[in-house]
Design an enzyme around this catalytic site. Structure first.
Site, mmCIF file in Angstrom:
data_model
loop_
_atom_site.group_PDB
_atom_site.id
_atom_site.type_symbol
_atom_site.label_atom_id
_atom_site.label_comp_id
_atom_site.label_asym_id
_atom_site.label_seq_id
_atom_site.Cartn_x
_atom_site.Cartn_y
_atom_site.Cartn_z
ATOM 1 N N GLN A 168 0.854 -1.189 0.000
ATOM 2 C CA GLN A 168 0.000 0.000 0.000
ATOM 3 C C GLN A 168 0.890 1.239 0.000
ATOM 4 O OE1 GLN A 168 -2.266 1.635 3.432
ATOM 5 N NE2 GLN A 168 -4.078 1.204 2.234
ATOM 6 N N CYS B 122 -10.917 -3.476 20.503
ATOM 7 C CA CYS B 122 -10.709 -2.507 21.585
ATOM 8 C C CYS B 122 -9.753 -1.385 21.200
ATOM 9 C CB CYS B 122 -10.194 -3.225 22.831
ATOM 10 S SG CYS B 122 -8.559 -3.974 22.600
ATOM 11 N N ARG C 297 -7.578 -5.860 12.290
ATOM 12 C CA ARG C 297 -7.315 -6.136 13.698
ATOM 13 C C ARG C 297 -7.370 -7.621 14.060
ATOM 14 N NH1 ARG C 297 -11.413 -1.710 15.781
ATOM 15 N NH2 ARG C 297 -12.305 -2.300 13.752
ATOM 16 N N CYS D 151 -4.305 -1.983 20.195
ATOM 17 C CA CYS D 151 -3.162 -2.145 19.288
ATOM 18 C C CYS D 151 -2.555 -0.771 18.974
ATOM 19 C CB CYS D 151 -3.562 -2.887 18.005
ATOM 20 S SG CYS D 151 -5.191 -2.491 17.355
ATOM 21 N N CYS E 278 -10.484 -11.126 18.303
ATOM 22 C CA CYS E 278 -10.310 -9.668 18.397
ATOM 23 C C CYS E 278 -11.570 -9.046 18.988
ATOM 24 C CB CYS E 278 -10.054 -9.089 17.000
ATOM 25 S SG CYS E 278 -10.099 -7.286 16.952
ATOM 26 N N TYR F 255 -5.951 10.621 4.234
ATOM 27 C CA TYR F 255 -4.588 10.852 3.754
ATOM 28 C C TYR F 255 -4.638 11.530 2.380
ATOM 29 C CZ TYR F 255 -3.084 8.310 7.804
ATOM 30 O OH TYR F 255 -2.865 7.945 9.104
HETATM 31 C C1 LIG Z 1 -2.974 -0.761 14.043
HETATM 32 C C2 LIG Z 1 -3.690 -0.379 12.767
HETATM 33 C C3 LIG Z 1 -2.957 0.081 11.689
HETATM 34 C C4 LIG Z 1 -3.618 0.414 10.487
HETATM 35 N N1 LIG Z 1 -2.879 0.813 9.415
HETATM 36 C C5 LIG Z 1 -3.500 1.048 8.233
HETATM 37 C C6 LIG Z 1 -2.749 1.350 7.060
HETATM 38 O O1 LIG Z 1 -1.516 1.372 7.061
HETATM 39 N N2 LIG Z 1 -3.452 1.593 5.923
HETATM 40 C C7 LIG Z 1 -4.824 1.526 5.860
HETATM 41 O O2 LIG Z 1 -5.397 1.718 4.800
HETATM 42 N N3 LIG Z 1 -5.545 1.229 6.942
HETATM 43 C C8 LIG Z 1 -4.919 0.967 8.111
HETATM 44 N N4 LIG Z 1 -5.666 0.604 9.200
HETATM 45 C C9 LIG Z 1 -7.123 0.403 9.044
HETATM 46 C C10 LIG Z 1 -7.415 -1.062 8.729
HETATM 47 O O3 LIG Z 1 -6.761 -1.510 7.549
HETATM 48 C C11 LIG Z 1 -8.918 -1.355 8.566
HETATM 49 O O4 LIG Z 1 -9.435 -0.562 7.518
HETATM 50 C C12 LIG Z 1 -9.688 -1.066 9.850
HETATM 51 O O5 LIG Z 1 -8.954 -1.495 10.981
HETATM 52 C C13 LIG Z 1 -11.046 -1.773 9.869
HETATM 53 O O6 LIG Z 1 -10.901 -3.155 9.719
HETATM 54 P P1 LIG Z 1 -10.966 -4.186 10.962
HETATM 55 O O7 LIG Z 1 -12.272 -3.970 11.681
HETATM 56 O O8 LIG Z 1 -10.869 -5.551 10.338
HETATM 57 O O9 LIG Z 1 -9.818 -3.893 11.857
HETATM 58 C C14 LIG Z 1 -5.027 0.291 10.396
HETATM 59 C C15 LIG Z 1 -5.744 -0.170 11.508
HETATM 60 C C16 LIG Z 1 -5.092 -0.517 12.683
HETATM 61 C C17 LIG Z 1 -5.895 -1.055 13.840
#
Ligand SMILES: Cc1cc2nc3c(=O)[nH]c(=O)nc-3n(C[C@H](O)[C@H](O)[C@H](O)COP(=O)(O)O)c2cc1C
Length: 370
Positions: free
Chosen positions: A101, A340, A315, A343, A337, A170
């Site tokens: 990415q 919360c 997550r 992380c 997960c 971004y």
């Molecule tokens: C620790 C952390 C780092 C993340 N870093 C990025 C990232 O580098 N680029 C991005 O597009 N989203 C990033 N996200 C967002 C996740 O990719 C994702 O869109 C979001 O956590 C929702 O998905 P989930 O419920 O499965 O966690 C990050 C999320 C977390 C928790």
């Protein structure tokens, strides 16, 4: 008939072994120059061995002025290529495909502003305290070239695909969002002008790499803020990006705090499912759903109802890198997960990514309390 999540699936020329994607995740393991470290490689090894079909790396900056956070990977110079290749090898050895990415943070960079560096912005905005200035048209053109150079480096490093970061407030998102883009030239104002950066970048990238190298985008389809990008306009942009040659779209949303993008305590919610479906209705390329997907049952329902084609999670893989293998073996208990967001607390301390809840439990169990 149920579309099996565990069967191969294709994004353009890229063959995946299943429909699970590790969504991009900043992991705080790069060194000060943005280079991959042994800790990064170990993390990707584990992830790949855990059964996920496609790993999307952490967001990686295309130019030093686009860095968002400390310990973030860079893809801004040729010196980064050898380290990035180690991530590719780790993923491939574990049987996963890997996309990188790429990002320019724009005005969304605490890292640079804390160091007194003037940020490159789409527009000059009164409400933003950090020193920043509006990019000239020439600088926008250079920025597109920097993205293209990063894509070429990604191909050289052996990545199977690139994902543009077009979400979460971004740089690319700032071009599209009326909350960040108040330009009066051809890069701002009307929807057509605000989406020009996306379409121009995709067009030029496609011309450079041809049809064989998959280009994807994680896309903020709406801003979720008053006066921000509407769903209609987001969906229309998604459709135009597909026409311009993007190969897959991961549908996210929001320009605000990360806590909204990563909602807290919302198990089973699949909170952007409808938005993925809204995009899927207007494109024929693969669409990834992301956000709060925690169970195999929900994942299956999303794919079998054709609401989206791929299941992306972030997550859950921090706590259980082997989640997909576990599900595939028949242990279909939902991801452990608990959403919360602890992380983020680990990363905020400048430490490599790990599950904060696991860390808390370990501390509680340790007699010394540490
Ligand atoms: C620790 C952390 C780092 C993340 N870093 C990025 C990232 O580098 N680029 C991005 O597009 N989203 C990033 N996200 C967002 C996740 O990719 C994702 O869109 C979001 O956590 C929702 O998905 P989930 O419920 O499965 O966690 C990050 C999320 C977390 C928790």
């Amino acid at each position: 008939m149920l579309a099996s999540l565990f069967e191969p699936y294709r994004i353009s020329s890229l063959e995946l072994k299943n429909r699970f994607v590790r969504s991009a995740t900043w992991d705080g393991t790069a060194d000060i120059s943005g280079a991959v470290t042994d800790t990064s490689v170990a993390l990707y090894h584990k992830l790949a061995q855990g059964g996920v079909g496609l790993i999307v790396t952490a967001y990686s900056f295309v130019t030093a002025l686009g860095q968002a956070n400390p310990s973030q990977y860079g893809i801004h110079t040729d010196d980064m290529i050898s380290g990035l290749k180690r991530l590719v090898d780790a993923a491939h050895q574990g049987g996963a495909k890997i996309a990188i990415q790429i990002v320019h943070a724009g005005v969304n960079s605490g890292y640079l502003s804390q160091r007194g560096i003037e940020l490159q912005a789409v527009s000059k905005l009164e409400r933003i305290a950090a020193p920043h200035r509006e990019m000239t048209e020439e600088e926008i053109d250079t920025l597109i070239s920097e993205y293209i150079a990063a894509i070429l480096r990604a191909r050289k490093a052996g990545f199977d695909a690139v994902q543009l970061h077009g979400a979460h407030g971004y740089g690319m998102n700032q071009f599209l969002s009326p909350l960040f883009n108040i330009r009066t030239d051809r890069w701002g104002g009307s929807a057509e002008n605000r989406r020009r950066f996306h379409l121009e970048l995709i067009r030029r990238a496609r011309q450079t790499v041809g049809d064989d190298f998959p280009l994807m985008i994680k896309f903020g389809v709406m801003d979720d803020e008053e006066g921000g990008l509407s769903l209609n306009e987001g969906v229309e942009t998604a459709q135009q990006m597909a026409e311009e040659g993007i190969d897959a779209i991961e549908v996210s949303s929001g320009v605000g705090m990360s806590a909204r993008i990563t909602k807290r305590g919302s198990p089973e919610h699949a909170y952007y499912r409808d938005r993925a479906t809204a995009v899927k209705k207007v494109v024929t390329i693969p669409v990834m759903a992301v956000g709060g997907i925690r169970s195999l049952e929900i994942a299956e329902s999303i794919v079998s109802s054709e609401d989206a084609d791929l299941i992306s999670m972030c997550r859950p893989f921090i706590r259980e890198p082997d989640l997909v293998a576990r599900w595939q073996k028949g242990d279909t208990w939902p991801a452990t997960c608990i959403s919360c967001n602890k992380c983020f607390g680990v990363l905020a301390k400048g430490e490599p990514l790990e599950c904060g809840e696991d860390r808390r439990l370990r501390k509680k169990q340790s007699p010394a309390g540490n």
